[in-house]
Write a protein that holds these residues in place. Structure first.
Motif, PDB file in Angstrom:
ATOM      1  N   ARG A  11      75.176 -11.583  18.360  1.00 45.73           N
ATOM      2  CA  ARG A  11      75.081 -12.438  17.176  1.00 45.73           C
ATOM      3  C   ARG A  11      74.920 -11.614  15.903  1.00 45.73           C
ATOM      4  NH1 ARG A  11      70.501 -16.462  19.285  1.00 45.73           N
ATOM      5  NH2 ARG A  11      70.140 -14.673  20.668  1.00 45.73           N
TER       6      ARG A  11
ATOM      7  N   ARG B 182      69.738 -18.492   8.095  1.00 51.38           N
ATOM      8  CA  ARG B 182      70.866 -17.785   7.472  1.00 51.38           C
ATOM      9  C   ARG B 182      70.681 -16.274   7.534  1.00 51.38           C
ATOM     10  NH1 ARG B 182      70.396 -18.442   1.380  1.00 51.38           N
ATOM     11  NH2 ARG B 182      68.701 -16.970   1.869  1.00 51.38           N
TER      12      ARG B 182
ATOM     13  N   PRO C  51      70.785 -13.903  11.844  1.00 53.26           N
ATOM     14  CA  PRO C  51      71.795 -14.351  12.808  1.00 53.26           C
ATOM     15  C   PRO C  51      71.498 -13.921  14.235  1.00 53.26           C
ATOM     16  CG  PRO C  51      72.655 -12.569  11.445  1.00 53.26           C
ATOM     17  CD  PRO C  51      71.360 -13.008  10.828  1.00 53.26           C
TER      18      PRO C  51
ATOM     19  N   PRO D 291      78.142 -20.281  14.586  1.00 52.34           N
ATOM     20  CA  PRO D 291      78.619 -19.616  13.367  1.00 52.34           C
ATOM     21  C   PRO D 291      78.666 -18.096  13.497  1.00 52.34           C
ATOM     22  CG  PRO D 291      76.375 -20.382  13.058  1.00 52.34           C
ATOM     23  CD  PRO D 291      76.855 -20.950  14.362  1.00 52.34           C
ATOM     24  N   ALA D 292      77.819 -17.535  14.365  1.00 50.15           N
ATOM     25  CA  ALA D 292      77.775 -16.081  14.517  1.00 50.15           C
ATOM     26  C   ALA D 292      78.964 -15.545  15.302  1.00 50.15           C
ATOM     27  CB  ALA D 292      76.473 -15.673  15.208  1.00 50.15           C
TER      28      ALA D 292
ATOM     29  N   GLY E 298      84.212 -17.561  15.411  1.00 49.37           N
ATOM     30  CA  GLY E 298      85.494 -17.015  14.982  1.00 49.37           C
ATOM     31  C   GLY E 298      86.047 -15.992  15.955  1.00 49.37           C
TER      32      GLY E 298
ATOM     33  N   ALA F 251      77.424 -25.780  11.294  1.00 44.34           N
ATOM     34  CA  ALA F 251      77.883 -24.419  11.589  1.00 44.34           C
ATOM     35  C   ALA F 251      78.719 -23.858  10.447  1.00 44.34           C
ATOM     36  CB  ALA F 251      78.692 -24.411  12.887  1.00 44.34           C
ATOM     37  N   GLY F 252      79.613 -24.681   9.890  1.00 46.62           N
ATOM     38  CA  GLY F 252      80.437 -24.231   8.776  1.00 46.62           C
ATOM     39  C   GLY F 252      79.614 -23.909   7.547  1.00 46.62           C
TER      40      GLY F 252
ATOM     41  N   LEU G 118      77.801 -20.586   8.090  1.00 43.93           N
ATOM     42  CA  LEU G 118      78.741 -19.472   8.012  1.00 43.93           C
ATOM     43  C   LEU G 118      79.063 -19.141   6.561  1.00 43.93           C
ATOM     44  CD1 LEU G 118      80.712 -17.464   9.264  1.00 43.93           C
ATOM     45  CD2 LEU G 118      82.385 -19.317   9.423  1.00 43.93           C
TER      46      LEU G 118
ATOM     47  N   ARG H  52      76.188 -17.559   4.710  1.00 43.42           N
ATOM     48  CA  ARG H  52      76.021 -16.146   5.049  1.00 43.42           C
ATOM     49  C   ARG H  52      77.058 -15.278   4.350  1.00 43.42           C
ATOM     50  NH1 ARG H  52      74.889 -16.943  11.547  1.00 43.42           N
ATOM     51  NH2 ARG H  52      72.623 -17.259  11.374  1.00 43.42           N
ATOM     52  N   ILE H  53      78.256 -15.808   4.198  1.00 44.02           N
ATOM     53  CA  ILE H  53      79.322 -15.039   3.562  1.00 44.02           C
ATOM     54  C   ILE H  53      78.951 -14.658   2.131  1.00 44.02           C
ATOM     55  CG2 ILE H  53      81.688 -15.190   2.660  1.00 44.02           C
ATOM     56  CD1 ILE H  53      82.390 -16.825   5.162  1.00 44.02           C
TER      57      ILE H  53
ATOM     58  N   SER I 298      74.156 -19.366  -2.316  1.00 47.56           N
ATOM     59  CA  SER I 298      73.956 -19.564  -0.891  1.00 47.56           C
ATOM     60  C   SER I 298      72.946 -20.677  -0.630  1.00 47.56           C
ATOM     61  CB  SER I 298      73.480 -18.261  -0.238  1.00 47.56           C
ATOM     62  OG  SER I 298      73.354 -18.411   1.158  1.00 47.56           O
TER      63      SER I 298
END
Length: 212
Positions: free
Chosen positions: A24, A99, A102, A109-110, A113, A161-162, A165, A168-169, A176
């Motif tokens: 993660r 957040r 992770p 979300p971790a 992708g 989850a989105g 994510l 975190r970006i 944030s």
């Protein structure tokens, strides 16, 4: 040296727990077997005494992580009035603490992708655990038909989850935090609130369960 079955199981569990955190934190391809075994205090050569392949470890590790999330939500539900359970789950999920950590948070979300680029076997295992999470959330809507409850749970989980994510970006600044706040509102926006009668029935069931 021959170790007992209990010792081997304890070692196996320790590797899985450590892998769940590191995967993660660094991603499914961010750490190799040698590094992972070193983190667990073991030699590289001992890996295949516990796992048939790296894929086998990845599947166990993210399954462990997702099970922990589901269990955490069950604990929240057990300690919260029925009409507040979904909101409490969302509020506990979309936080700056989650957040920024992770390694001890939700695997969706971790790792989501990266899982899309893994083998069919890995994706199937991930999907099965996600389905369990959906069912757990849907169970918190006792007055809603099961099919509708699952759809709402899917929307809620995807939003959560989105949101995490994207938060975190962009880092851990004001933007944030605003994203987290917007996600908390959006995650519950389409969820049908519990009807008073259903809340009373759920509360009665909870009280009866505690008595037994």
């Amino acid at each position: 040296m021959r170790y007992s079955r209990e010792h081997k199981q304890e070692t196996h569990t320790r590797i899985v727990k450590k892998a769940a955190v590191l995967l993660r934190e660094k991603g499914a391809h961010g750490i190799g077997v040698a590094d992972l075994m070193k983190e667990a205090g073991l030699t590289h050569g001992g890996f295949y005494a516990h796992f048939d392949s790296r894929e086998a470890l990845v599947i166990e590790a993210f399954a462990y992580a997702m099970d922990r999330s589901t269990e955490r939500w069950r604990q929240i539900a057990a300690q919260t009035p029925p009409e507040k359970r979904l909101a409490t789950i969302v509020d506990s999920y979309l936080t700056p603490v989650h957040r920024d950590d992770p390694g001890h948070g939700c695997a969706v979300p971790a790792l989501g992708g990266e899982i899309t680029r893994e083998s069919p076997k890995t994706r199937k295992a991930f999907a099965a655990k996600l389905d369990q999470m959906i069912d757990m959330v849907a169970e918190q809507m006792p007055d809603v038909p099961r099919k509708t409850a699952r759809k709402q749970a899917m929307t809620m989980l995807a939003t959560m989850a989105g949101t995490l994510l994207v938060a975190r970006i962009v880092g851990n600044g004001e933007l944030s935090d605003d994203i987290l706040a917007a996600g908390r509102e959006a995650a519950l926006d389409r969820v049908v609130p519990a009807k008073p009668a259903a809340r009373k029935r759920a509360a009665g069931k909870s009280a009866a369960a505690r008595q037994h």
